[in-house]
Design an enzyme around this catalytic site. Sequence first.
Site, PDB file in Angstrom:
ATOM      1  N   SER A  11      -9.279   6.148 -20.293  1.00  0.00           N
ATOM      2  CA  SER A  11      -9.223   4.737 -20.054  1.00  0.00           C
ATOM      3  C   SER A  11     -10.416   3.981 -19.469  1.00  0.00           C
ATOM      4  O   SER A  11     -11.331   4.932 -18.967  1.00  0.00           O
ATOM      5  CB  SER A  11      -8.092   4.127 -19.373  1.00  0.00           C
ATOM      6  N   LYS A  79      -3.490   7.160  -5.963  1.00  0.00           N
ATOM      7  CA  LYS A  79      -2.050   6.611  -5.882  1.00  0.00           C
ATOM      8  C   LYS A  79      -1.145   7.281  -6.951  1.00  0.00           C
ATOM      9  O   LYS A  79       0.181   7.210  -6.925  1.00  0.00           O
ATOM     10  CB  LYS A  79      -2.012   5.236  -5.986  1.00  0.00           C
ATOM     11  N   ASP A  80      -1.858   7.863  -8.198  1.00  0.00           N
ATOM     12  CA  ASP A  80      -1.051   8.297  -9.225  1.00  0.00           C
ATOM     13  C   ASP A  80      -0.867   9.861  -9.127  1.00  0.00           C
ATOM     14  O   ASP A  80      -0.216  10.542 -10.090  1.00  0.00           O
ATOM     15  CB  ASP A  80      -2.153   8.153 -10.739  1.00  0.00           C
ATOM     16  N   THR A 123       4.238  -6.628 -14.020  1.00  0.00           N
ATOM     17  CA  THR A 123       3.781  -5.587 -13.156  1.00  0.00           C
ATOM     18  C   THR A 123       4.578  -4.303 -13.792  1.00  0.00           C
ATOM     19  O   THR A 123       5.707  -4.426 -14.269  1.00  0.00           O
ATOM     20  CB  THR A 123       4.068  -5.520 -11.867  1.00  0.00           C
ATOM     21  N   ARG A 127       7.370  -1.100  -6.763  1.00  0.00           N
ATOM     22  CA  ARG A 127       6.884  -1.746  -5.438  1.00  0.00           C
ATOM     23  C   ARG A 127       6.472  -2.920  -5.541  1.00  0.00           C
ATOM     24  O   ARG A 127       6.995  -3.911  -4.580  1.00  0.00           O
ATOM     25  CB  ARG A 127       5.664  -0.693  -4.756  1.00  0.00           C
ATOM     26  N   ARG A 128       5.530  -3.320  -6.366  1.00  0.00           N
ATOM     27  CA  ARG A 128       5.321  -4.811  -6.606  1.00  0.00           C
ATOM     28  C   ARG A 128       6.300  -5.648  -7.148  1.00  0.00           C
ATOM     29  O   ARG A 128       6.479  -6.970  -6.719  1.00  0.00           O
ATOM     30  CB  ARG A 128       3.910  -4.795  -7.582  1.00  0.00           C
ATOM     31  N   ARG A 145       3.335  -2.216 -19.432  1.00  0.00           N
ATOM     32  CA  ARG A 145       2.595  -1.114 -19.205  1.00  0.00           C
ATOM     33  C   ARG A 145       1.132  -1.272 -20.190  1.00  0.00           C
ATOM     34  O   ARG A 145       1.231  -2.331 -20.481  1.00  0.00           O
ATOM     35  CB  ARG A 145       3.233  -0.033 -20.085  1.00  0.00           C
ATOM     36  N   THR A 150      -5.371  -4.508 -21.444  1.00  0.00           N
ATOM     37  CA  THR A 150      -3.891  -5.015 -22.403  1.00  0.00           C
ATOM     38  C   THR A 150      -3.168  -5.949 -21.323  1.00  0.00           C
ATOM     39  O   THR A 150      -2.439  -6.850 -21.535  1.00  0.00           O
ATOM     40  CB  THR A 150      -2.900  -3.662 -22.523  1.00  0.00           C
ATOM     41  N   ARG A 151      -3.279  -5.572 -19.905  1.00  0.00           N
ATOM     42  CA  ARG A 151      -2.198  -6.537 -18.989  1.00  0.00           C
ATOM     43  C   ARG A 151      -3.159  -7.852 -18.900  1.00  0.00           C
ATOM     44  O   ARG A 151      -2.363  -8.847 -18.752  1.00  0.00           O
ATOM     45  CB  ARG A 151      -2.280  -5.571 -17.718  1.00  0.00           C
ATOM     46  N   CYS A 241       7.000   7.289  -7.470  1.00  0.00           N
ATOM     47  CA  CYS A 241       6.906   5.898  -7.925  1.00  0.00           C
ATOM     48  C   CYS A 241       8.235   5.616  -8.240  1.00  0.00           C
ATOM     49  O   CYS A 241       8.373   4.105  -8.541  1.00  0.00           O
ATOM     50  CB  CYS A 241       6.173   5.876  -9.342  1.00  0.00           C
TER      51      CYS A 241
END
Length: 317
Positions: A11, A79-80, A123, A127-128, A145, A150-151, A241
């Site tokens: 990405s 975080k991933d 999102t 968590r968010r 996603r 894209t977001r 997650c």
Amino acid sequence: MSVIRVGTRGSALALAQTTAVANRIAAAAGVDIEIVPITTHGDVSRESLSSLGGTGVFASALRESLLNDECDVVVHSFKDLPTDVYPGLTIGATPKRADARDVLVARDGLTLATLPEGAKVGTGSPRRAAQLREQRPDLDVVDIRGNVDTRLALVTDEKLHAVVLAAAGLSRLGLLENLATEFLELSDWPTAPGQGALAIEVRDVKPDRLLAKALAVLNHATTQATVTAERHVLARLEAGCAAPIGATAVLDDGLLFLTATVYSPDGTRRITASHAATPESHSAADLLDAAHDVADRAARELLAGGAAEFAPLTVTS
């Protein structure tokens, strides 16, 4: 070692952050760098993170490429990365952390408080989503996603009023100042354990001398300690997650502070634990000892307060 091969997701964000790390490795080791893009299951699937299994969907292909000697190091967004030890691999360095906050990217410069009633906010993070429902139960929280572009397009094309993204990611893409309409402060909006930090993973063998030199230069002891504290809470709760957990650790005036919060998925309940530890020195080993100590105490308090009753947690010893 005349060339160090650096594995990464393909990405735009992953390539941007990996290129920055690779340039630092090249400067420290004095060798050429080859960037090796790797496609992960999380990159090609359009399923939600929860249905995919959450943590690990972006990391496993990178790790297998490293074990198969297709690259020499891989760069992860911390975080991933799952908290379990991956046989044959180890974290070689943790560079200095970027901004750990989330930001809102909204139409018309809107903030979380000024979004209209019923606004659609996107999102992919449980968590968010829980935090949005807690602070604005009137919002329509939409599971999304896709990569950052894209977001963002969902807002530009007016399919959504806003999305919540990581400040660090937007900053690494050079988009933060122009697009963020509100910074969500960590005191009110704790983010994912390890957010804003990168992990440089290597094979669990004695590294080449030049690579070892580069890893030592890149490692930031304070970031290593604070990220360890946050992620150790996650490990103790086995949350991944699938559970909405925010954690923030800071080292200030000789004390390591950690605050961790578990939310119910619908945002109606939360429990928070805050603890501090005093490292015996500023050595990496003492900082890590303090990180584990403070995280153990926070996790015990969260469980004692009933976090497992309203969030999908699995307790570990």
